[in-house]
Design a protein around this motif. Structure first.
Motif, PDB file in Angstrom:
ATOM      1  N   ASN A   4      57.139  37.924 -14.927  1.00 37.84           N
ATOM      2  CA  ASN A   4      57.241  36.835 -15.895  1.00 37.84           C
ATOM      3  C   ASN A   4      58.301  37.176 -16.930  1.00 37.84           C
ATOM      4  O   ASN A   4      58.745  38.311 -17.030  1.00 37.84           O
ATOM      5  CB  ASN A   4      55.887  36.593 -16.587  1.00 37.84           C
ATOM      6  N   ALA A   5      58.660  36.161 -17.707  1.00 33.12           N
ATOM      7  CA  ALA A   5      59.691  36.339 -18.731  1.00 33.12           C
ATOM      8  C   ALA A   5      59.068  36.943 -19.990  1.00 33.12           C
ATOM      9  O   ALA A   5      58.028  36.487 -20.463  1.00 33.12           O
ATOM     10  CB  ALA A   5      60.333  34.996 -19.055  1.00 33.12           C
ATOM     11  N   ARG A   6      59.737  37.956 -20.518  1.00 33.52           N
ATOM     12  CA  ARG A   6      59.251  38.568 -21.766  1.00 33.52           C
ATOM     13  C   ARG A   6      59.325  37.591 -22.934  1.00 33.52           C
ATOM     14  O   ARG A   6      58.649  37.792 -23.950  1.00 33.52           O
ATOM     15  CB  ARG A   6      60.035  39.853 -22.064  1.00 33.52           C
ATOM     16  N   LYS A   7      60.134  36.552 -22.791  1.00 34.28           N
ATOM     17  CA  LYS A   7      60.181  35.502 -23.817  1.00 34.28           C
ATOM     18  C   LYS A   7      58.771  34.979 -24.128  1.00 34.28           C
ATOM     19  O   LYS A   7      58.461  34.671 -25.275  1.00 34.28           O
ATOM     20  CB  LYS A   7      61.062  34.355 -23.319  1.00 34.28           C
ATOM     21  N   TYR A   8      57.920  34.887 -23.092  1.00 35.43           N
ATOM     22  CA  TYR A   8      56.571  34.348 -23.289  1.00 35.43           C
ATOM     23  C   TYR A   8      55.477  35.416 -23.216  1.00 35.43           C
ATOM     24  O   TYR A   8      54.327  35.159 -23.578  1.00 35.43           O
ATOM     25  CB  TYR A   8      56.271  33.265 -22.245  1.00 35.43           C
ATOM     26  N   VAL A  65      50.965  35.126 -17.475  1.00 34.77           N
ATOM     27  CA  VAL A  65      51.649  33.938 -17.990  1.00 34.77           C
ATOM     28  C   VAL A  65      51.724  33.964 -19.513  1.00 34.77           C
ATOM     29  O   VAL A  65      52.725  33.593 -20.115  1.00 34.77           O
ATOM     30  CB  VAL A  65      50.930  32.669 -17.474  1.00 34.77           C
ATOM     31  N   SER A  66      50.636  34.422 -20.154  1.00 36.33           N
ATOM     32  CA  SER A  66      50.624  34.496 -21.624  1.00 36.33           C
ATOM     33  C   SER A  66      49.612  35.537 -22.072  1.00 36.33           C
ATOM     34  O   SER A  66      48.562  35.699 -21.450  1.00 36.33           O
ATOM     35  CB  SER A  66      50.253  33.140 -22.226  1.00 36.33           C
ATOM     36  N   LEU A  69      48.985  26.000 -16.726  1.00 35.49           N
ATOM     37  CA  LEU A  69      49.953  25.610 -15.710  1.00 35.49           C
ATOM     38  C   LEU A  69      51.293  25.259 -16.353  1.00 35.49           C
ATOM     39  O   LEU A  69      52.359  25.610 -15.827  1.00 35.49           O
ATOM     40  CB  LEU A  69      49.397  24.417 -14.919  1.00 35.49           C
ATOM     41  N   ASP A  70      51.248  24.585 -17.498  1.00 36.19           N
ATOM     42  CA  ASP A  70      52.507  24.233 -18.158  1.00 36.19           C
ATOM     43  C   ASP A  70      53.280  25.469 -18.616  1.00 36.19           C
ATOM     44  O   ASP A  70      54.512  25.509 -18.512  1.00 36.19           O
ATOM     45  CB  ASP A  70      52.250  23.288 -19.338  1.00 36.19           C
ATOM     46  N   ARG A  71      52.568  26.480 -19.090  1.00 42.95           N
ATOM     47  CA  ARG A  71      53.288  27.697 -19.503  1.00 42.95           C
ATOM     48  C   ARG A  71      53.868  28.415 -18.276  1.00 42.95           C
ATOM     49  O   ARG A  71      54.955  28.988 -18.338  1.00 42.95           O
ATOM     50  CB  ARG A  71      52.358  28.606 -20.324  1.00 42.95           C
ATOM     51  N   GLU A  98      61.173  27.337 -15.779  1.00 44.11           N
ATOM     52  CA  GLU A  98      62.299  26.676 -16.459  1.00 44.11           C
ATOM     53  C   GLU A  98      63.194  27.687 -17.157  1.00 44.11           C
ATOM     54  O   GLU A  98      64.420  27.555 -17.140  1.00 44.11           O
ATOM     55  CB  GLU A  98      61.766  25.679 -17.500  1.00 44.11           C
ATOM     56  N   HIS A  99      62.576  28.690 -17.765  1.00 44.91           N
ATOM     57  CA  HIS A  99      63.363  29.682 -18.491  1.00 44.91           C
ATOM     58  C   HIS A  99      64.313  30.433 -17.542  1.00 44.91           C
ATOM     59  O   HIS A  99      65.490  30.611 -17.841  1.00 44.91           O
ATOM     60  CB  HIS A  99      62.428  30.663 -19.197  1.00 44.91           C
TER      61      HIS A  99
END
Ligand SMILES: [Zn+2]
Length: 346
Positions: A209-213, A242-243, A251-253, A259-260
């Protein structure tokens, strides 16, 4: 008459969804006292999600290491072959052409992968042996040190800065030679840089996953995402990390992660690596669950994305969020198929 959303989902799934990380062999091994585990526990769910290919990951639990690692890995492979052999609906594939043929027959296809080189010990010859058994994708580490290097911590900093060991470098070179996809999942940031520097082919991250989130070193920074994109590699988005917040594990995250990555490196660089794990977690005792939480992280499973049959809901939400058909097909299977073609050839 115009197409309904369910018809559109069915059309987008017609080639089968590809999930590049599934801890199936470990679970088959844990349930080895039973027969037909694949057919009884998994087949209906895989079919309901239109799953075409999954990366079936050999993983060795700490309690078996170091002495039993090789033996348990071989036992996991034996269980997978036995179970798949008993189902006319399933196949294990070793090449791109085999995947294409199996998919033409609408079979659910397994690609043998390995998460952590512990079964090799420090013996490079064993990589050849696993290749002959069907191993086609490898990440060097899980979240721990082994003879190849270190895994990234489930923390924002503090992973060892050593990079790959000489043995780790030998394994990477041998993977390129044999045609085993190099997977950067879990590797420490320093090990990640070493692999990027010493390879030329499109590397993948099967599940991350992206570290952004979710800012832990087990996940990937924007720079790391761009490094994979620059190599025309593919990143599979993980449904488990995911978070760090329960209420944001949605699901949206999950789609925000997609998207990121797309926004950073384009639609050709993002795909699926669900890493569905809740079914294993729920089988553990409370003590084992607490030990897992302490060792790694408090995993917040996404209720709407916890098993393969939820794939249709993911596709529905991708449509609702404005993803086009071509984008969705790339996320669901075309990007992984390109990697298979590039690495696994004929
Ligand atoms: Zn993993």
């Amino acid at each position: 008459m115009s197409e309904t959303i369910d018809e559109r989902i069915a059309r987008l799934h017609r080639h089968g969804v590809i999930d590049m990380h599934f801890d199936l062999p470990m679970d088959l091994y844990d349930k080895r006292a039973r027969e037909n585990v694949l057919a009884t526990d998994f087949l209906e769910d895989l079919e309901a999600g239109d799953i075409g290919v999954t990366g079936a990951a050999i993983y060795i639990d700490d309690r078996y290491l170091p002495e039993m690692g090789l033996r348990i890995a071989l036992d996991q492979i034996a269980r997978l072959y036995l179970e798949v052999g008993e189902s006319s609906r399933c196949a294990i594939c070793r090449s791109y052409q085999e995947i294409l043929r199996a998919r033409e027959q609408n079979k659910i296809t397994f690609l043998l992968t390995m998460e952590g080189i512990e079964p090799l010990g420090a013996d490079l010859d064993l990589l050849r042996a696993f290749y002959e058994l069907g191993l086609r994708s490898l990440c060097l580490t899980h979240a721990r040190r082994n003879a190849a290097g270190d895994g990234g911590l489930f923390a924002p900093s503090g992973s060892p800065r050593d990079g790959l060991t000489p043995f780790g470098r030998d394994v990477i070179r041998e993977c390129e030679k044999l045609g085993i996809i190099i997977d950067l999942a879990h590797i420490s940031p320093a090990g990640f840089d070493d692999i990027i520097e010493m390879t030329t082919k499109p590397v993948i991250i099967s599940h991350t996953n992206a570290r952004k989130y979710y800012d832990i070193e087990r996940n990937v920074t924007d720079e790391q995402i761009k490094a994979v994109g620059a190599r025309a590699g593919v990143i599979g988005i993980n449904a488990v990390l995911v978070s760090p917040q329960k209420e944001e594990a949605t699901l949206d995250r999950y789609i925000d992660h997609i998207e990121h990555v797309r926004d950073l490196i384009g639609i050709d660089g993002v795909a699926i690596g669900f890493d569905f794990f809740e079914f294993i977690y729920r089988q553990w005792s409370e003590g084992e669950q607490v030990a897992f939480q302490n060792k790694f992280t408090h995993a917040h499973f996404v209720p709407e994305l916890a098993k393969h049959s939820h794939s249709r809901g993911l596709t529905r939400r991708l449509i609702e969020r404005g993803f086009g058909d071509e984008e969705i097909e790339k996320i669901l299977f075309r990007n992984w198929m390109r990697i298979f073609e590039q690495w696994l050839g004929e």
